[in-house]
Design a protein around this motif. Structure first.
Motif, PDB file in Angstrom:
ATOM      1  N   ASP A 293       0.841  -1.201   0.000  1.00  0.00           N
ATOM      2  CA  ASP A 293       0.000   0.000   0.000  1.00  0.00           C
ATOM      3  C   ASP A 293       0.870   1.242   0.000  1.00  0.00           C
ATOM      4  OD1 ASP A 293      -2.233  -1.506   0.139  1.00  0.00           O
ATOM      5  OD2 ASP A 293      -3.058  -0.573   1.938  1.00  0.00           O
ATOM      6  N   ILE A 294       1.884   1.207   0.874  1.00  0.00           N
ATOM      7  CA  ILE A 294       2.732   2.384   1.027  1.00  0.00           C
ATOM      8  C   ILE A 294       3.460   2.682  -0.275  1.00  0.00           C
ATOM      9  CG2 ILE A 294       4.752   3.298   2.215  1.00  0.00           C
ATOM     10  CD1 ILE A 294       3.934   1.596   4.640  1.00  0.00           C
TER      11      ILE A 294
ATOM     12  N   SER B  70       1.237   3.951  -3.058  1.00  0.00           N
ATOM     13  CA  SER B  70       0.935   5.364  -2.854  1.00  0.00           C
ATOM     14  C   SER B  70       2.150   6.232  -3.169  1.00  0.00           C
ATOM     15  CB  SER B  70       0.506   5.598  -1.398  1.00  0.00           C
ATOM     16  OG  SER B  70      -0.654   4.879  -1.118  1.00  0.00           O
TER      17      SER B  70
ATOM     18  N   MET C 178       2.700   6.668  -6.902  1.00  0.00           N
ATOM     19  CA  MET C 178       1.837   7.662  -7.526  1.00  0.00           C
ATOM     20  C   MET C 178       2.218   9.065  -7.088  1.00  0.00           C
ATOM     21  SD  MET C 178       0.377   5.633  -9.379  1.00  0.00           S
ATOM     22  CE  MET C 178      -0.425   6.955 -10.262  1.00  0.00           C
ATOM     23  N   THR C 179       2.636   9.196  -5.835  1.00  0.00           N
ATOM     24  CA  THR C 179       3.098  10.503  -5.378  1.00  0.00           C
ATOM     25  C   THR C 179       4.360  10.905  -6.130  1.00  0.00           C
ATOM     26  OG1 THR C 179       2.196  10.009  -3.193  1.00  0.00           O
ATOM     27  CG2 THR C 179       3.747  11.840  -3.338  1.00  0.00           C
TER      28      THR C 179
ATOM     29  N   TYR D 220       3.098  11.551   6.796  1.00  0.00           N
ATOM     30  CA  TYR D 220       3.515  10.802   7.967  1.00  0.00           C
ATOM     31  C   TYR D 220       4.621   9.843   7.572  1.00  0.00           C
ATOM     32  CZ  TYR D 220      -0.455   8.278   5.929  1.00  0.00           C
ATOM     33  OH  TYR D 220      -1.348   7.693   5.075  1.00  0.00           O
ATOM     34  N   GLU D 221       5.331   9.410   8.576  1.00  0.00           N
ATOM     35  CA  GLU D 221       6.497   8.575   8.349  1.00  0.00           C
ATOM     36  C   GLU D 221       6.080   7.110   8.197  1.00  0.00           C
ATOM     37  OE1 GLU D 221       9.382   9.874   8.041  1.00  0.00           O
ATOM     38  OE2 GLU D 221       9.247  11.835   8.972  1.00  0.00           O
TER      39      GLU D 221
ATOM     40  N   VAL E 103       3.129   4.328  10.027  1.00  0.00           N
ATOM     41  CA  VAL E 103       2.161   3.513   9.285  1.00  0.00           C
ATOM     42  C   VAL E 103       2.231   2.042   9.687  1.00  0.00           C
ATOM     43  CG1 VAL E 103       1.454   2.774   6.981  1.00  0.00           C
ATOM     44  CG2 VAL E 103       2.292   5.089   7.330  1.00  0.00           C
TER      45      VAL E 103
ATOM     46  N   THR F  49      -5.904   9.040   1.764  1.00  0.00           N
ATOM     47  CA  THR F  49      -6.484   7.717   2.004  1.00  0.00           C
ATOM     48  C   THR F  49      -5.369   6.778   2.438  1.00  0.00           C
ATOM     49  OG1 THR F  49      -6.246   7.150  -0.318  1.00  0.00           O
ATOM     50  CG2 THR F  49      -8.339   8.102   0.375  1.00  0.00           C
ATOM     51  N   GLY F  50      -5.492   5.481   2.166  1.00  0.00           N
ATOM     52  CA  GLY F  50      -4.520   4.527   2.685  1.00  0.00           C
ATOM     53  C   GLY F  50      -4.964   4.076   4.057  1.00  0.00           C
TER      54      GLY F  50
END
Lengths: 143, 750
Positions: free
Chosen positions: B509-510, B513, B516-517, B533-534, B538, B588-589
């Motif tokens: 997931d990370i 994301s 895409m970032t 956030y770090e 997460v 999200t996430g």
């Protein structure tokens, strides 16, 4: 500008969360920080604390103005980097340019052609105004 | 089938050629239930014996006879016969979720420990194994953290393997059932003067019960092989037991389906596992004191393949491999006999675990198009019909590599004070743990934004680093009990904890994301309202604390010819810093955090009555487990029931042994029992649930002079029920419970 906003909103859907990434280094040294003002269809939009750098291009005759993480409308969900290349700045710091295709989102963005770019730059002050696509846009910053 | 008949004929023939013996496998449990005998020969359960003899709280015991007569072949078959214990049969053998008293976990750290011959199984992925040649199972309900440390907040399952002091000779079993299910087992037990040798080999095959509509093949087949070697040595002052367990399993699995539809996925799902557990137990009598210890080495190598969309589409799949090495050392010191009114045990433990985990996620064309590009491009194309973001690849991989290390040290002490009919227990444990994860995650794609770019551009996203987690826990326990004639009553208060750690499942997931970032960053696009956030925030979760208060009573007495054993308990459990998955305030996430609190209130009752060959067993558990505090960032679930926890469990069984009075046909056993569970909420909203359901099981067994022959059936009424529900890619999926199963088996005790 409405189109750009819409695109960027759609792009925002792609991502889920933002993990801290290192800031780009290099060009930003000696940047100006100031305010962008845009007269768009929704009214008068102001964004504070926008960073702008001015760097001489390889031909040593023209300059590139880069706006970092700038927005042009309240509804715009993202900030973008925009490069205005081929800008003329004379010895007195007077800025001029016309019919410039800005570079944003990975390439030239013809729909947001820069026209009537004028302004001036000193060691401490940078001011310019232009028509970005259809919308009058002004920047006033200092360092 | 011909092979099976041939095997059976050979086995029957060999048994007739053997000398007639008096030993019957059913007699094993009678001998085994003799605690005094156990104390003399077994060193694998020093703490178990201390708790059993001196401690307060409820213990459920299941002996070999019941395991075999009721066909409770796997650890998960203990569900129901232990009140409030629910180990659902879903996914694959790595799933092993255990729920008890409102406590439970689908992933990561378990709430119960499993010990085999005094050695704790280090990895939850190895919890699901078959109960072949297990002489006794003891389930200690309620926190056992004072003596056993973390991940025992719900209790402890202790298994004792068969050994030649219980049965000497050879035991052979072959069974066959529907779904082409074949079970076979060979075990030999030999005792010399001071040395005992136990060796067993077990195998199982089943074609499976669920068909994948995509290819028409069974998707839950299983092949399994296990071997055990145990060596016991004992003199008057020294007892040593070494047990080596190896098991291999290869199976399909994860037969998840959309409601009302069949299993239908295109990518293979399955699991294989090699597990080696080597445990050395020793006890030395130093005169007035006993010194004992346990040294273990464990190896786990497994791989899970999963079509994560569970659909006949090429979305994405995952292949997770791990190689884990684990060593532990435990030392115990206690008086040989109680010192007046005082008895005690003091100990220390050390452990180290090294886990190398690889969990790449493979995105395929449908996944790229539907999960990543569809949302982005739908808006773009309505404005710029020719404009879109494209990936050059029709598939790409998010590679996740981890090294996870865990080191722990603990000191503990428990004192038992006995005066008159009163007994007090005071215990405390100090646990320190260090956890570390080194992670490397990356993905490479080539993308194109057609409005501004003429060529594809490479984009590599990388996430690497190290995170650490240290914690120190103090676990106290206080209890008082009153022992009457054939009965006792007790009250106990204790604290336990579930270990903290890292949720590696969130890394894909990370990185998705981040990819895409990064793509947006490469385009010069930033999200002004994105949450920042770090990685540590997460994936890291801290220990979960549990306070347990319990009162109860136990009976164990003979009335006329009836032998009655039973217990009743009421419990209140408060869970703090509950480990939960939540959504961030911005963006999200999802991430793991210690955001929740929950409370479990319940009761448990169990009774066993025996009279002249008639066995009646009954157990009932009720748990009302609710969130006190749980806001996942999207909704507030305070007051809602904790999902996956059955509101009640029920087991009722009747067994009757008829003496046939014949020299060859000796006994006929008739047994029927029912396991019932529910209702079970599937989600935090409590909007989906499995209603209360019951499974009827029965068997008929004929004991002859040389062998036993049995016909058995489970879920005889063909009850349809679900054992799991979850949401993936926006779709809710279910796993159905096993249908009616039946078969026959023949057992020789030579």
């Amino acid at each position: 500008m409405r189109k750009a906003t819409f695109i960027l909103m759609m792009l925002a859907v792609m991502t889920s969360c933002h993990y801290k990434a290192p800031e780009p280094e290099g060009e930003k040294k000696g940047s100006y920080f100031g305010t962008v003002e845009v007269d768009n269809d929704d009214g008068h939009f102001v964004k504070e604390n926008v960073e702008v750098s001015v760097t001489k291009e390889e031909n040593a005759k023209t300059y590139t103005i880069k706006l970092y993480r700038v927005k042009f409308a309240t509804a715009m969900p993202v900030e973008i980097d925009m490069l205005i290349q081929g800008v003329t700045i004379d010895e007195e710091g007077m800025i001029s340019g016309n019919e410039i295709i800005p570079y944003a989102m990975g390439g030239p963005f013809e729909k947001y052609k820069i026209t009537n770019l004028t302004g001036y730059m000193t060691d401490k002050t940078l001011r310019f105004e232009m028509i970005c696509g259809e919308y009058p846009t002004k920047y006033s910053g200092s360092r | 089938m011909k092979h099976l008949i041939l095997i059976l004929m050979l086995l029957v023939g060999s048994s007739y050629s053997s000398a007639s013996r008096e030993s019957r496998y059913s007699s094993c449990s009678k001998e085994y239930s003799d605690t005094t005998l156990l104390d003399e020969v077994v060193v694998t359960g020093v703490r178990v014996q201390m708790v059993e003899k001196n401690g307060a709280g409820q213990v459920s015991k299941v002996f070999l006879e019941r395991i075999e007569k009721e066909g409770r072949n796997e650890v998960k078959d203990l569900s129901g016969i232990v009140p409030n214990l629910y180990i659902p049969d879903y996914g694959a053998k790595m799933t092993s979720s255990i729920y008890i008293r409102g406590l439970g976990a689908r992933i990561d750290n378990p709430v119960m420990g499993i010990y085999v011959d005094g050695v704790g199984i280090a990895n939850k992925n190895a919890f699901d194994f078959d109960l072949d040649e297990i002489g006794k199972v003891e389930v200690f309900r309620g926190p056992q953290g004072t003596l056993y440390g973390k991940n025992t907040i719900g209790g402890l399952i202790s298994l004792e393997t068969m050994n030649p002091w219980i049965f000497e000779g050879t035991r052979i079993m072959v069974g066959y059932g529907n779904a082409n299910t074949l079970r076979a087992r060979f075990a030999h037990y030999k005792k010399w003067k001071d040395v005992g040798l136990s060796a067993a080999v077990m195998g199982r095959h089943s074609d499976g019960f669920f068909t994948n509509q995509y290819d028409g093949k069974k998707c839950d087949f299983i092949d399994q092989l296990a071997a055990r070697l145990r060596v016991d040595y004992k003199t008057d002052s020294i007892k040593i037991t070494n047990t080596t367990n190896y098991s291999y399993v290869k199976q399909g699995g994860f037969p998840y389906h959309l409601p009302g539809e069949g299993v239908n996925h295109n990518d293979p799902c399955g699991y294989y596992r090699h597990s080696l557990v080597e445990g050395l137990n020793y006890q030395v009598n130093l005169g007035e004191y006993d010194f004992s210890g346990s040294t273990s080495y464990q190896l786990l190598k497994d791989q899970m393949n999963m079509d994560q969309d569970f659909l006949p589409l090429s979305y994405f799949n995952m292949s997770q491999k791990q190689l884990e090495n684990y060593v532990s050392q435990e030392l115990l010191f206690k008086p040989d006999k109680p010192m007046g009114i005082w008895n005690w045990v003091t100990g220390a433990s050390l452990s180290y675990k090294n886990n190398k985990l690889s969990a790449p996620v493979h995105f395929q064309k449908d996944g790229i198009d539907e999960l990543i590009l569809k949302n982005a491009n739908s808006g773009i194309q309505s404005t710029f019909p020719e404009g879109e973001i494209r990936f050059q690849e029709d598939h790409f991989t998010i590679a996740d590599e981890f090294t996870i290390q865990n080191a722990g040290i603990a000191l503990f002490h428990t004192s038992f004070l006995k005066t008159g009919n009163w007994q007090f227990e005071l215990g405390v444990r100090f646990d320190y743990e260090h956890n570390r994860i080194d992670y490397q995650s990356d993905a490479l794609i080539h993308y194109l934004f057609t409005e501004t770019m003429s060529d594809y551009k490479a984009l590599k996203s990388t996430l690497s680093g190290t995170e650490r987690l240290d914690y120190f826990e103090v676990l106290p326990k206080v209890s008082v009990s009153y022992n009457g004639d054939g009965w006792s009553a007790y009250a106990t208060f204790s604290e336990g904890y579930k270990g903290g750690g890292f949720n590696t499942q969130l890394f894909s997931d990370i990185l998705k994301s981040k990819m895409m970032t990064d793509l947006m960053g490469d385009l010069g696009v930033y999200f002004s309202d994105a949450a920042e956030y770090e990685v540590k925030d997460v994936i890291t979760y801290k220990p979960e604390r549990c306070l347990n208060a319990e009162v109860g009573a136990k009976i164990g007495k003979t009335v006329d010819d009836w032998r009655l054993d039973g217990g009743l308990s009421l419990f209140l459990i408060e869970i703090f810093n509950q480990q939960l998955t939540v959504f961030p305030e911005k963006g999200t996430g999802r991430y793991m955090t210690n955001a929740g609190e929950s409370r479990s209130i319940g009761l448990e009752a169990a009774l066993t009555a025996r009279w002249n060959g008639l066995d009646i067993t009954a157990s009932y558990g009720l748990t009302d487990a609710r969130f006190v505090k749980y806001n996942d960032g999207k909704a507030d679930f305070a007051g809602k029931r904790v999902p996956f926890v059955p509101y009640s469990t029920l087991n009722v069984g009747v067994g009757y042994r008829i003496n046939l009075g014949h020299t060859f046909f000796r006994y006929l056993y008739l047994n029927a029992n029912t396991n019932a569970y529910g209702d079970i909420c599937w989600d935090e909203e409590n909007s989906r649930r499995q209603p209360f359901y019951a499974l009827l099981n029965a068997n008929v067994s004929l004991e002859t002079k040389y062998f036993d022959f049995e016909l058995w059936g489970k879920n005889l009424t063909g009850t349809e029920y679900d054992v799991f529900y979850f949401v993936s890619c926006g779709n809710g999926f279910l796993q159905s419970g096993k249908p009616r199963t039946y078969g026959a088996k023949i057992t020789f005790n030579i």
